[in-house]
Design a protein around this motif. Structure first.
Motif, short mmCIF file in Angstrom:
data_model
loop_
_atom_site.label_atom_id
_atom_site.label_comp_id
_atom_site.label_asym_id
_atom_site.label_seq_id
_atom_site.Cartn_x
_atom_site.Cartn_y
_atom_site.Cartn_z
N THR A 161 0.82 -1.21 0.00
CA THR A 161 0.00 0.00 0.00
C THR A 161 0.86 1.26 0.00
O THR A 161 0.51 2.25 -0.66
CB THR A 161 -0.96 0.04 1.20
OG1 THR A 161 -0.22 -0.01 2.41
CG2 THR A 161 -1.95 -1.10 1.15
N GLN A 162 1.99 1.22 0.70
CA GLN A 162 2.89 2.37 0.71
C GLN A 162 3.46 2.61 -0.68
O GLN A 162 3.52 3.75 -1.16
CB GLN A 162 4.02 2.16 1.71
CG GLN A 162 3.57 2.14 3.14
CD GLN A 162 4.63 1.57 4.08
OE1 GLN A 162 5.77 1.36 3.71
NE2 GLN A 162 4.22 1.30 5.31
N GLN A 163 3.88 1.53 -1.35
CA GLN A 163 4.46 1.66 -2.69
C GLN A 163 3.43 2.15 -3.70
O GLN A 163 3.75 2.97 -4.57
CB GLN A 163 5.06 0.32 -3.13
CG GLN A 163 6.23 -0.13 -2.29
CD GLN A 163 7.37 0.88 -2.28
OE1 GLN A 163 7.73 1.44 -3.31
NE2 GLN A 163 7.92 1.14 -1.11
N ILE A 164 2.21 1.68 -3.59
CA ILE A 164 1.15 2.15 -4.49
C ILE A 164 0.87 3.63 -4.24
O ILE A 164 0.69 4.41 -5.18
CB ILE A 164 -0.13 1.30 -4.34
CG1 ILE A 164 0.12 -0.10 -4.90
CG2 ILE A 164 -1.33 1.96 -5.02
CD1 ILE A 164 -0.99 -1.08 -4.62
N GLY A 165 0.85 4.02 -2.96
CA GLY A 165 0.64 5.44 -2.63
C GLY A 165 1.70 6.33 -3.24
O GLY A 165 1.40 7.40 -3.79
N ILE A 166 2.95 5.90 -3.17
CA ILE A 166 4.05 6.67 -3.76
C ILE A 166 3.91 6.71 -5.28
O ILE A 166 4.04 7.77 -5.91
CB ILE A 166 5.40 6.07 -3.36
CG1 ILE A 166 5.66 6.28 -1.86
CG2 ILE A 166 6.55 6.66 -4.18
CD1 ILE A 166 6.82 5.48 -1.31
N THR A 167 3.63 5.55 -5.88
CA THR A 167 3.55 5.44 -7.33
C THR A 167 2.41 6.27 -7.91
O THR A 167 2.54 6.83 -8.99
CB THR A 167 3.37 3.95 -7.73
OG1 THR A 167 4.45 3.20 -7.17
CG2 THR A 167 3.35 3.77 -9.21
N VAL A 168 1.33 6.38 -7.20
CA VAL A 168 0.18 7.14 -7.69
C VAL A 168 0.23 8.59 -7.20
O VAL A 168 -0.05 9.52 -7.95
CB VAL A 168 -1.15 6.47 -7.25
CG1 VAL A 168 -2.35 7.33 -7.60
CG2 VAL A 168 -1.26 5.09 -7.87
N GLY A 169 0.61 8.80 -5.94
CA GLY A 169 0.55 10.12 -5.34
C GLY A 169 1.50 11.14 -5.94
O GLY A 169 1.11 12.28 -6.23
N ILE A 170 2.75 10.75 -6.14
CA ILE A 170 3.73 11.71 -6.67
C ILE A 170 3.35 12.19 -8.07
O ILE A 170 3.35 13.40 -8.33
CB ILE A 170 5.15 11.12 -6.61
CG1 ILE A 170 5.58 11.02 -5.15
CG2 ILE A 170 6.14 11.97 -7.42
CD1 ILE A 170 6.90 10.31 -4.94
N PRO A 171 3.01 11.29 -9.01
CA PRO A 171 2.58 11.80 -10.33
C PRO A 171 1.32 12.67 -10.27
O PRO A 171 1.21 13.64 -11.03
CB PRO A 171 2.33 10.53 -11.14
CG PRO A 171 3.15 9.48 -10.48
CD PRO A 171 3.15 9.84 -9.03
N LEU A 172 0.38 12.34 -9.38
CA LEU A 172 -0.82 13.17 -9.27
C LEU A 172 -0.47 14.58 -8.78
O LEU A 172 -0.97 15.57 -9.32
CB LEU A 172 -1.84 12.53 -8.33
CG LEU A 172 -2.63 11.36 -8.89
CD1 LEU A 172 -3.50 10.74 -7.81
CD2 LEU A 172 -3.48 11.79 -10.07
N LEU A 173 0.38 14.65 -7.75
CA LEU A 173 0.77 15.97 -7.25
C LEU A 173 1.60 16.73 -8.29
O LEU A 173 1.46 17.95 -8.42
CB LEU A 173 1.55 15.83 -5.94
CG LEU A 173 0.72 15.36 -4.75
CD1 LEU A 173 1.61 15.10 -3.54
CD2 LEU A 173 -0.38 16.35 -4.42
N ALA A 174 2.44 16.03 -9.04
CA ALA A 174 3.23 16.67 -10.09
C ALA A 174 2.32 17.19 -11.21
O ALA A 174 2.53 18.30 -11.72
CB ALA A 174 4.27 15.70 -10.65
N ALA A 175 1.32 16.39 -11.56
CA ALA A 175 0.37 16.83 -12.60
C ALA A 175 -0.39 18.06 -12.12
O ALA A 175 -0.61 19.01 -12.88
CB ALA A 175 -0.58 15.70 -12.96
N LEU A 176 -0.78 18.05 -10.86
CA LEU A 176 -1.48 19.20 -10.28
C LEU A 176 -0.57 20.43 -10.29
O LEU A 176 -1.01 21.53 -10.66
CB LEU A 176 -1.92 18.87 -8.86
CG LEU A 176 -2.72 19.93 -8.13
CD1 LEU A 176 -4.05 20.17 -8.83
CD2 LEU A 176 -2.96 19.51 -6.70
#
Length: 164
Positions: free
Chosen positions: A83-98
């Motif tokens: 779950t931590q790895q999925i959070g990193i994998t999804v969260g960072i690109p979402l924040l970068a896109a934002l």
């Protein structure tokens, strides 16, 4: 330090508290400006936020694995790591896109930081409420003592779910 805190106040409080510290200090990064003074403020704030983050990570794993039989500890640890790895994998690109939605890089980074801080603060409150409710249900399911001292069950416990 985190294991001592967990032993003293419990993993749920350390998890929620660590996340709140992380969220608050991420908000603090919004005040950092350009210049030499900003670099030192950034280093101090990010270091303290890291302490909150690590306390949350340790207590997250303790919470996820507490009370499990030895033969299920590895599976629970694997699920928490996933779950931590999925959070990193999804969260960072979402924040970068934002952040990339802004023409100015600094305002984009600040937007990403603000959204991250809000998300972590909401998560901290959700975790605190959820773990408090789970603890209350667990205590209600424990046997109560009859006047003669023999235990009686207040609520029927549901069967435990197993991962397949």
């Amino acid at each position: 330090m985190a294991p001592r805190w967990v032993a003293r106040v419990g993993s749920a409080k350390v998890l929620a508290g660590g996340l709140l510290v992380q969220a608050a200090l991420t908000f603090g990064l919004l005040a950092v400006g350009a210049g030499a003074g900003g670099t030192w403020i950034f280093l101090v704030v990010i270091s303290l936020a890291g302490i909150g983050h690590m306390a949350a990570m340790v207590s997250y794993n303790v919470t996820a694995t507490s009370g499990l039989p030895d033969d299920e500890q590895g599976q629970a640890t694997g699920l928490t790591t996933t779950t931590q790895q999925i959070g990193i994998t999804v969260g960072i690109p979402l924040l970068a896109a934002l952040a990339s939605t802004r023409a100015d890089v600094l305002s984009g980074v600040r937007l990403g930081l603000a959204v991250d801080a809000i998300a972590v603060a909401v998560l901290a409150v959700t975790v605190a409420l959820g773990l408090t409710a789970a603890k209350r249900r667990q205590e209600e399911a424990r046997p109560a003592k009859r006047p003669g001292g023999t235990p009686t069950t207040r609520l029927k416990c549901r069967p435990r779910c197993a991962w397949s």
